[in-house]
Design an enzyme around this catalytic site. Structure first.
Site, short mmCIF file in Angstrom:
data_model
loop_
_atom_site.label_atom_id
_atom_site.label_comp_id
_atom_site.label_asym_id
_atom_site.label_seq_id
_atom_site.Cartn_x
_atom_site.Cartn_y
_atom_site.Cartn_z
N ASP A 175 12.36 -0.82 11.30
CA ASP A 175 11.67 -0.95 10.02
C ASP A 175 12.70 -0.97 8.87
O ASP A 175 13.45 -0.02 8.71
CB ASP A 175 10.74 0.28 9.90
CG ASP A 175 9.91 0.26 8.64
OD1 ASP A 175 10.17 -0.59 7.77
OD2 ASP A 175 9.01 1.10 8.55
N CYS A 197 3.69 -5.83 13.02
CA CYS A 197 4.51 -4.67 12.62
C CYS A 197 3.59 -3.70 11.90
O CYS A 197 2.36 -3.78 12.06
CB CYS A 197 5.69 -5.12 11.76
SG CYS A 197 5.24 -5.93 10.22
N CYS A 257 7.17 -7.17 6.02
CA CYS A 257 8.62 -7.33 6.27
C CYS A 257 8.87 -8.03 7.61
O CYS A 257 9.12 -9.24 7.65
CB CYS A 257 9.34 -5.98 6.24
SG CYS A 257 9.29 -5.18 4.62
N ARG A 258 8.80 -7.27 8.71
CA ARG A 258 9.24 -7.82 10.00
C ARG A 258 8.35 -8.93 10.55
O ARG A 258 8.83 -9.99 10.96
CB ARG A 258 9.35 -6.68 11.03
CG ARG A 258 10.46 -5.70 10.73
CD ARG A 258 10.32 -4.44 11.53
NE ARG A 258 9.17 -3.64 11.11
CZ ARG A 258 8.75 -2.55 11.70
NH1 ARG A 258 9.37 -2.11 12.77
NH2 ARG A 258 7.70 -1.89 11.23
N SER A 259 7.03 -8.68 10.62
CA SER A 259 6.19 -9.67 11.32
C SER A 259 6.01 -10.99 10.55
O SER A 259 6.02 -12.05 11.19
CB SER A 259 4.84 -9.07 11.75
OG SER A 259 4.09 -8.63 10.65
N ASN A 314 3.01 -5.56 7.78
CA ASN A 314 2.86 -7.02 7.73
C ASN A 314 3.42 -7.62 6.43
O ASN A 314 2.94 -8.63 5.93
CB ASN A 314 1.38 -7.45 7.92
CG ASN A 314 1.18 -8.94 8.19
OD1 ASN A 314 0.15 -9.51 7.81
ND2 ASN A 314 2.12 -9.58 8.82
P1 4NP Z 1 6.94 -3.80 8.03
O1 4NP Z 1 7.64 -2.80 6.99
O2 4NP Z 1 6.15 -2.93 8.99
O3 4NP Z 1 8.09 -4.47 8.69
O4 4NP Z 1 6.06 -4.73 7.20
C1 4NP Z 1 6.95 -1.82 6.27
C2 4NP Z 1 6.16 -2.17 5.21
C3 4NP Z 1 5.49 -1.19 4.49
C4 4NP Z 1 5.62 0.14 4.86
C5 4NP Z 1 6.39 0.49 5.96
C6 4NP Z 1 7.06 -0.50 6.68
N1 4NP Z 1 4.96 1.15 4.12
O5 4NP Z 1 5.18 2.34 4.42
O6 4NP Z 1 4.17 0.84 3.22
#
Ligand code: 4NP
Length: 159
Positions: A129, A10, A15-17, A13
């Site tokens: 996201d 994702c 939240c989702r992945s 790294n």
């Molecule tokens: P992820 O979520 O891609 O599912 O880990 C996010 C984590 C951090 C950010 C965006 C999405 N960020 O903008 O820092």
């Protein structure tokens, strides 16, 4: 025996992945095939390197029995050689991964998590996201990942 190596990707790294990694790890454990798999996750953005998953993701996941202990890391060029299947959570992740792939064979390893969503297919063809969302966003991510990981694992085991 050669393991099947899956990398979930994702943006951050956190939240989702890492949640996808936890969901898939439990599925392979439950189906008694964990020795056949290596499961990891990474992000296309390196700003959260070294961090545990977002506390909101950990809290929601822990309510479903997942203990997420992965430490965030960016995707590397070597990942495209090492892993057999590279699973993107959304279209933006897929595009970044396609730019990083060095050969058509490496690019062919990239698949969309959304292609494996079954139960929520009418509403989602990607994993959104949750970072700027509330509790419902994190619950939705877990619902989508449980749905899609089950279908992905079934399709891998059929081959
Ligand atoms: P992820 O979520 O891609 O599912 O880990 C996010 C984590 C951090 C950010 C965006 C999405 N960020 O903008 O820092």
């Amino acid at each position: 025996m050669k393991k099947i190596k899956i990398l979930f990707v994702c943006l951050g790294n956190i939240c989702r992945s890492p949640a996808a990694q936890g969901v898939m790890q439990r599925l392979v454990d439950e189906r008694g095939v964990s020795e056949k798999f290596e499961i990891d996750s990474a992000g296309t953005y390196s700003g959260h390197r070294g961090q545990l998953p977002d506390p909101r993701m950990r809290r929601h996941a822990s309510r479903r029995g997942y203990d997420l202990t992965h430490h965030a890391r960016p995707v590397t060029i070597d990942d495209f050689e090492h892993f057999d299947i590279i699973v993107a959570m959304d279209e933006s992740n897929r595009r970044t991964l396609c730019h990083l792939a060095s050969t058509p064979e490496q690019e062919a390893k990239i698949v969309m998590m959304g292609d494996y969503i079954v139960k929520l297919r009418a509403h989602y063809d990607y994993v959104p996201d949750p970072y700027y969302e509330g509790a419902e966003g994190f619950e939705l991510v877990l619902d989508l990942l449980e749905d899609a990981c089950s279908c992905l694992l079934t399709s891998i085991l059929k081959k």
